[in-house]
Design an enzyme around this catalytic site. Structure first.
Site, PDB file in Angstrom:
ATOM      1  CB  SER A 194      -0.912   0.020   1.228  1.00  0.00           C
ATOM      2  OG  SER A 194      -1.608   1.256   1.322  1.00  0.00           O
ATOM      3  CE1 TYR A 209      -4.462  -1.853   4.587  1.00  0.00           C
ATOM      4  CE2 TYR A 209      -3.717   0.416   4.324  1.00  0.00           C
ATOM      5  CZ  TYR A 209      -4.076  -0.800   3.776  1.00  0.00           C
ATOM      6  OH  TYR A 209      -4.029  -0.973   2.414  1.00  0.00           O
TER       7      TYR A 209
END
Length: 297
Positions: A194, A209
């Site tokens: 990501s 996350y």
């Protein structure tokens, strides 16, 4: 004559000026070569024949978003698919949709709830791929917060699931698939990271996350170095905002275009919007001189 005059002028300069000039020239040369190499890898280099890695591909998180898109792309290139997901109904639906586009597609499905019993799920995957020529592994399964939260507001169950799905699940799937690649001396591992962990300096309100995706990035870099001499390529893709269920957004970049770009790694298929991801994700790496591209596709 002008060249001789220039050389004579240089000889008259103090040694420290010559030393600084040399360092500056070499720095500019290094940055220029790095930029040209990045432009070639990201925009010019043709894609590889990914079927050369093997005849089967394992795709986790294959029922939605980027994983689903990649599965369609791989099937279109003639690879057999081992689709991994937690919902039998969704696995049947995506298998049927792929066969509608590619009637000859070879598809196997494996149930794994990455937030549930990983031991049992990993055992099913190990049994399913026994004897298969698995050449590509796509670690796409992942999860995020339902919405932005301060870290002290994140409940313990969500923290556990984030680490289990994004870190433990990916690691254990790789550990099961990789030995066959080592034995055959060829293969490719594609981990979906990501931009939250690589592109931006921090991702507040999504701390856990972002931290799990930083693990994915570092894990990929280490495997790349460990196995590049064994015929195995490792790549970590770091998309930014993509309109998937996990991101809870409906329009920015669509998973089918990102999946197409990931599987093509060349300008002939990928469009401008996909290139924006490449530019934004690569910019910090160019500034800091860090390796970004992984030679996978």
């Amino acid at each position: 004559m002008e060249l001789c005059a220039c050389l004579a002028s240089l000889k008259e300069q103090p040694a420290w000026i010559l030393a600084l000039s040399t360092v500056g020239f070499l720095s500019i040369l290094k940055a220029s070569v790095g930029t040209l190499l990045w432009l070639y890898v990201s925009f010019i280099r043709p894609g590889r024949n990914i079927a050369g890695y093997g005849s089967w591909a394992v795709v986790t998180g294959a029922t939605d978003g980027i994983g689903r898109s990649i599965a369609f792309q791989l099937a279109g290139r003639g690879l057999g698919l081992v689709l991994v997901g937690r919902s039998p109904d969704k696995l049947r639906d995506v298998s049927a949709a792929i066969r509608d586009e590619n009637p000859k597609a070879r598809i196997e499905t494996v149930l794994i709830d990455f937030a549930g019993d990983l031991v049992e799920g990993i055992a099913r995957l190990k049994e399913a791929i026994k004897g298969m020529d698995v050449g590509i592994l796509v670690n796409n399964a992942g999860m995020s917060y339902p919405y932005a939260k301060y870290f002290h507001e994140v409940d313990a169950e969500l923290i556990k699931d984030l680490i289990k799905v994004n870190v433990e699940g990916m690691t254990k799937v790789t550990h099961v698939v990789l030995p066959g690649m080592v034995e055959r001396k060829r293969g490719a591992i594609l981990n979906i990271g990501s931009g939250a962990a690589v592109v931006i300096p921090s991702d507040p309100l999504y701390a856990v996350y972002a931290a799990t995706k930083a693990y994915v990035d570092q894990f990929s870099k280490c495997l790349y170095v460990e196995y590049k001499g064994k015929g195995i390529d490792v790549q970590c893709q770091v998309p930014l905002y993509v309109a998937t269920k996990m991101a809870s957004i409906r329009e920015v970049f669509f998973p089918h275009s990102i999946g197409r770009h990931i599987c093509s790694c060349g300008p002939a298929v990928a469009g401008l919007r996909e290139k924006v991801h490449t530019i934004l994700a690569s910019f910090p790496c160019l500034v800091h001189g860090l390796p970004f591209a992984r030679d996978c596709c």
